[in-house]
Design a protein around this motif. Structure first.
Motif, PDB file in Angstrom:
ATOM      1  N   ASP A   1      45.930   8.512  -3.659  1.00 56.30           N
ATOM      2  CA  ASP A   1      46.585   8.169  -2.396  1.00 56.30           C
ATOM      3  C   ASP A   1      45.730   7.099  -1.724  1.00 56.30           C
ATOM      4  O   ASP A   1      44.717   7.403  -1.093  1.00 56.30           O
TER       5      ASP A   1
ATOM      6  N   SER B   1      50.408   2.559   1.125  1.00 54.62           N
ATOM      7  CA  SER B   1      51.396   2.667   2.204  1.00 54.62           C
ATOM      8  C   SER B   1      51.339   1.395   3.031  1.00 54.62           C
ATOM      9  O   SER B   1      50.256   0.864   3.293  1.00 54.62           O
ATOM     10  N   PHE B   2      52.523   0.934   3.435  1.00 56.20           N
ATOM     11  CA  PHE B   2      52.601  -0.238   4.318  1.00 56.20           C
ATOM     12  C   PHE B   2      53.232   0.136   5.654  1.00 56.20           C
ATOM     13  O   PHE B   2      53.907  -0.666   6.286  1.00 56.20           O
ATOM     14  N   HIS B   3      53.034   1.381   6.045  1.00 56.82           N
ATOM     15  CA  HIS B   3      53.501   1.852   7.351  1.00 56.82           C
ATOM     16  C   HIS B   3      52.880   1.006   8.477  1.00 56.82           C
ATOM     17  O   HIS B   3      51.833   0.386   8.283  1.00 56.82           O
TER      18      HIS B   3
ATOM     19  N   SER C   1      58.422   3.915   1.302  1.00 51.48           N
ATOM     20  CA  SER C   1      57.230   4.396   2.020  1.00 51.48           C
ATOM     21  C   SER C   1      56.179   4.818   1.001  1.00 51.48           C
ATOM     22  O   SER C   1      56.482   4.963  -0.198  1.00 51.48           O
TER      23      SER C   1
ATOM     24  N   LYS D   1      49.097   0.798   9.026  1.00 58.09           N
ATOM     25  CA  LYS D   1      48.193   0.529   7.899  1.00 58.09           C
ATOM     26  C   LYS D   1      47.709  -0.924   7.922  1.00 58.09           C
ATOM     27  O   LYS D   1      48.253  -1.766   8.629  1.00 58.09           O
TER      28      LYS D   1
HETATM   29  C1  LIG Z   1      50.098   6.902   5.968  1.00 56.60           C
HETATM   30  C2  LIG Z   1      49.656   7.826   4.938  1.00 56.60           C
HETATM   31  C3  LIG Z   1      50.497   8.227   3.881  1.00 56.60           C
HETATM   32  C4  LIG Z   1      51.961   7.998   3.840  1.00 56.60           C
HETATM   33  O1  LIG Z   1      52.411   6.757   4.044  1.00 56.60           O
HETATM   34  P1  LIG Z   1      53.902   6.480   4.540  1.00 56.60           P
HETATM   35  O2  LIG Z   1      54.102   5.086   4.086  1.00 56.60           O
HETATM   36  O3  LIG Z   1      53.884   6.627   6.031  1.00 56.60           O
HETATM   37  O4  LIG Z   1      54.822   7.422   3.886  1.00 56.60           O
HETATM   38  C5  LIG Z   1      49.959   8.987   2.857  1.00 56.60           C
HETATM   39  N1  LIG Z   1      48.683   9.390   2.870  1.00 56.60           N
HETATM   40  C6  LIG Z   1      47.853   9.067   3.875  1.00 56.60           C
HETATM   41  C7  LIG Z   1      46.434   9.527   3.811  1.00 56.60           C
HETATM   42  C8  LIG Z   1      48.313   8.290   4.953  1.00 56.60           C
HETATM   43  O5  LIG Z   1      47.479   8.003   5.958  1.00 56.60           O
END
Ligand SMILES: *Cc1c(COP(=O)(O)O)cnc(C)c1O
Length: 410
Positions: free
Chosen positions: A167, A191-193, A53, A196
């Motif tokens: 970030d 992040s590739f959640h 993550s 995103k």
């Molecule tokens: C989504 C997000 C993260 C964390 O990403 P994950 O992959 O979900 O752990 C970190 N910082 C910001 C600003 C985000 O929007």
């Protein structure tokens, strides 16, 4: 109902995932390695480590730099909780600073917050719009700021100044003075959640771009070990005949990416600039054009001479409303079957961060941005017709409201 942010999962991605499932290698292996190489080529930094993550990537790098008890990490008050939580995990103090009207961390506020305990600055490219990186990079290299720096670990001594750990959870593909995020600071984390711009369901990547005398290729090798229990051989290497013996050099983490995730990432990255970003920009432009017809609408800045957004979420602000009135507008939009959101509730408003002594009244711009903002849906499969439905729902929710500044809502 128009959803807020459904992932694009088309046949190409499904095929690549099935190929991975059938390949016999589903966790970290050849596809993760290839995704790392492609990301390095894409953004132009020195090396990439894929992680489970974005949060894992951020925490891994704070740990790598030796951030711990007694240290301070500067971050914007206006961000998602991941940015603050990883600092708390390390036992360090998250030091919040205010942002500007572009939603990004204020460099002036950073300067005022620096102490001899500051180890890291974590700028966040909010909504995909890059921060003022030249100013941030110059600030940490200023003599009196470097003189304040109090290194403890080997990595801190080698760098000799505050680390800039960006970030970039929202800003894959965003551009600052001709360069992509990933290649703008010491370290950048994507992040590739699922919500995103580029998704692997869950996933992240650490972009290494450390200055000399750091050897980014060496650090990559070490981080692979650190992100896999401190074990000197990963599962892929261990399956080779006779290579069963391994050592544990430190109690590392379990932060590795799977090849199933990397398979999705590879498909998405290949078409990211030519396809994903193009569509997102069209949607941003359409929202900007439509909403600029209304006096009450404050359109976010997403392109300047130096900066180009990655068009992650469209943050429209309503002029002359308070938090409650904004909430009522959101309620009415939702009743019109359009999903909207708020990015983000500033961290000093959260119970945990309040318990550390933070007070939102110290972050007036963050609060003002938050109290008037509505995040509008932006995603690949959102059609032009749906964009107009969103616009209609927002506009319709404005003119029917009974609020003190109604005369502004022509
Ligand atoms: C989504 C997000 C993260 C964390 O990403 P994950 O992959 O979900 O752990 C970190 N910082 C910001 C600003 C985000 O929007």
């Amino acid at each position: 109902m128009i959803p807020f942010s459904p992932p694009r999962m088309d046949q190409k991605i499904i095929d690549e995932v099935i190929d991975t499932l059938k390949s016999g290698w589903i966790t970290t292996g050849p596809k993760t390695k290839r995704f790392e190489e492609e990301l390095t080529k894409y953004a132009g930094h020195k090396a990439t480590l894929c992680t489970s993550s974005g949060s894992a990537g951020l925490e891994l790098m704070l740990r790598w730099f030796g951030v711990g008890e007694g240290d301070e990490v500067i971050l914007p008050a206006y961000t998602y909780t991941a940015t603050g939580n990883v600092v708390a995990h390390c036992g360090a103090k998250p030091v919040f600073v205010d942002v500007g009207t572009d939603f990004n961390i204020s460099v002036e506020a950073i300067e005022k917050a620096i102490t001899k305990r500051t180890k890291v600055i974590m700028p966040v490219d909010l909504a995909g719009f890059p921060c003022d990186y030249d100013e941030i990079n110059a600030l940490v290299r200023r003599k009196e700021i470097m003189d304040k720096f109090n290194p403890r670990t080997k990595e801190q001594k080698t760098l000799g100044r505050i680390l800039v750990l960006s970030d970039a959870a929202h800003s894959l593909g965003a551009i600052y003075k001709g360069k992509k995020t990933g290649n703008l600071t010491d370290i950048t984390v994507y992040s590739f959640h699922a919500v995103k711009n580029l998704t692997t369901a869950e996933g992240g990547a650490v972009c290494l771009n450390l200055p000399k005398p750091f050897d980014n290729a060496d650090i990559y090798k070490y981080l692979r070990i650190k992100s896999l229990h401190g074990q000197t051989k990963d599962a892929f290497t261990k399956t080779k005949a006779g290579a069963w013996r391994y050592d544990v050099i430190e109690p590392g983490y379990k932060f590795n990416m799977t090849d199933i995730a990397a398979a999705m990432g590879l498909v998405e990255l290949e078409r990211y600039d030519s396809d994903m970003l193009v569509r997102r920009k069209q949607i941003f432009d359409k929202y900007a054009r439509e909403f600029s017809k209304y006096d009450w609408a404050e359109i976010p800045v997403y392109e300047t001479a130096d900066k180009k957004s990655s068009y992650h979420v469209f943050l429209i602000r309503i002029k002359n409303v308070d938090e409650q009135q904004r909430d009522e507008v959101i309620q009415r939009i939702t009743e019109k079957e359009v999903a909207v959101n708020v990015h983000f509730i500033p961290l000093p408003m959260m119970t945990y961060y309040k318990s550390l002594g933070n007070d939102i009244s110290d972050y007036p711009v963050s609060y003002d941005n938050f109290s008037r903002v509505i995040s509008l849906p932006v995603y690949y499969n959102l059609t032009d017709k749906q964009v107009m439905t969103v616009v209609g729902a927002v506009v319709g929710s404005m003119i029917h409201q009974d609020i003190k500044s109604q005369e502004n809502f022509g």
